[in-house]
Design a protein around this motif. Sequence first.
Motif, PDB file in Angstrom:
ATOM      1  N   GLU A  74       0.087   0.408  -0.496  1.00 41.03           N
ATOM      2  CA  GLU A  74       0.221   1.570  -0.025  1.00 41.03           C
ATOM      3  C   GLU A  74      -0.453   2.848  -0.759  1.00 41.03           C
ATOM      4  O   GLU A  74      -1.211   3.268   0.015  1.00 41.03           O
ATOM      5  N   LEU A  75      -0.707   2.205  -1.862  1.00 41.43           N
ATOM      6  CA  LEU A  75      -1.725   3.380  -3.332  1.00 41.43           C
ATOM      7  C   LEU A  75      -2.623   3.484  -3.044  1.00 41.43           C
ATOM      8  O   LEU A  75      -3.664   3.826  -2.934  1.00 41.43           O
ATOM      9  N   TRP A  77      -3.763   2.304   0.219  1.00 41.18           N
ATOM     10  CA  TRP A  77      -4.085   3.052   1.273  1.00 41.18           C
ATOM     11  C   TRP A  77      -4.214   4.956   1.878  1.00 41.18           C
ATOM     12  O   TRP A  77      -4.987   5.480   1.725  1.00 41.18           O
ATOM     13  N   TYR A  78      -3.758   5.611   0.631  1.00 39.04           N
ATOM     14  CA  TYR A  78      -3.738   7.121  -0.196  1.00 39.04           C
ATOM     15  C   TYR A  78      -5.081   6.944  -0.453  1.00 39.04           C
ATOM     16  O   TYR A  78      -5.985   8.412  -0.199  1.00 39.04           O
ATOM     17  N   GLN A  79      -5.558   5.828  -1.562  1.00 40.77           N
ATOM     18  CA  GLN A  79      -6.678   6.572  -1.926  1.00 40.77           C
ATOM     19  C   GLN A  79      -7.900   6.308  -0.643  1.00 40.77           C
ATOM     20  O   GLN A  79      -9.431   7.062  -0.865  1.00 40.77           O
ATOM     21  N   ILE A  81      -7.493   6.947   1.605  1.00 41.21           N
ATOM     22  CA  ILE A  81      -7.347   8.302   2.643  1.00 41.21           C
ATOM     23  C   ILE A  81      -8.085   9.572   2.051  1.00 41.21           C
ATOM     24  O   ILE A  81      -8.651  10.502   3.003  1.00 41.21           O
ATOM     25  N   VAL A 117      -3.739  10.287  -6.926  1.00 36.30           N
ATOM     26  CA  VAL A 117      -2.496   8.868  -6.992  1.00 36.30           C
ATOM     27  C   VAL A 117      -3.724   7.432  -7.522  1.00 36.30           C
ATOM     28  O   VAL A 117      -2.926   6.546  -7.905  1.00 36.30           O
ATOM     29  N   CYS A 135       6.056   0.775  -4.215  1.00 35.84           N
ATOM     30  CA  CYS A 135       5.369   0.151  -3.120  1.00 35.84           C
ATOM     31  C   CYS A 135       5.570  -1.072  -2.920  1.00 35.84           C
ATOM     32  O   CYS A 135       7.677  -1.919  -3.120  1.00 35.84           O
TER      33      CYS A 135
END
Length: 199
Positions: A74-75, A77-79, A81, A117, A135
């Motif tokens: 999940e983290l 994916w944020y990175q 983005i 993040v 997560c």
Amino acid sequence: MDATQVADVFGAMAAMAVVGVVLAGIAAVVHPPTRDLVRELVDEHGRLSAWLVAAIATGGSLWFSESAGFPPCELCWYQRIAIYPLVVVLGIRALRRGGSRDLRLAGLVLVGLGLVVNLWHVAIETFPDLDTGACDAAVPCTVRWVEGIGFFTIPRLATVTLVLVGLALLVDRTDRRGRDDEPHPYDLHSNTPVGGPTP
């Protein structure tokens, strides 16, 4: 090449970039003429270099997930983005005459959000006890898929990416040049060809 070898290549590139930036920073502090040289190099090549770093990071992240089969947590994916749009933002900025203050600001915002993040991801990867279970258990954020040259995990490579891009955006002065200043070598609409005027 397998994932370990690819990680070693990216790790070596990251290590060289970090050493180069640290040495340039030290030299710029202790030797004023070097500071001017570093500034000139960043002004001339910072826009393209920042784009190249973001593009390599994007390609590497896609390779690790699509070719090596490492599912992004999940983290991650944020990175992504934060990092993936940098390829577009920095690419357009590199091609614009005199850069762009708006795109520079957009890049800095993306870098800042990505770093927030990223630093948390590196912390829980390094110290798994910090993980509160936010997560997905099926794809935990604490897994170290690879360690390039024995140190550079995927989140640590992202740290280097974000810091390098952030430094390039902060140090680059092309957005602050006046309209009558000498054109930048990468300006597409410049009336003066790269390498000087033709005879």
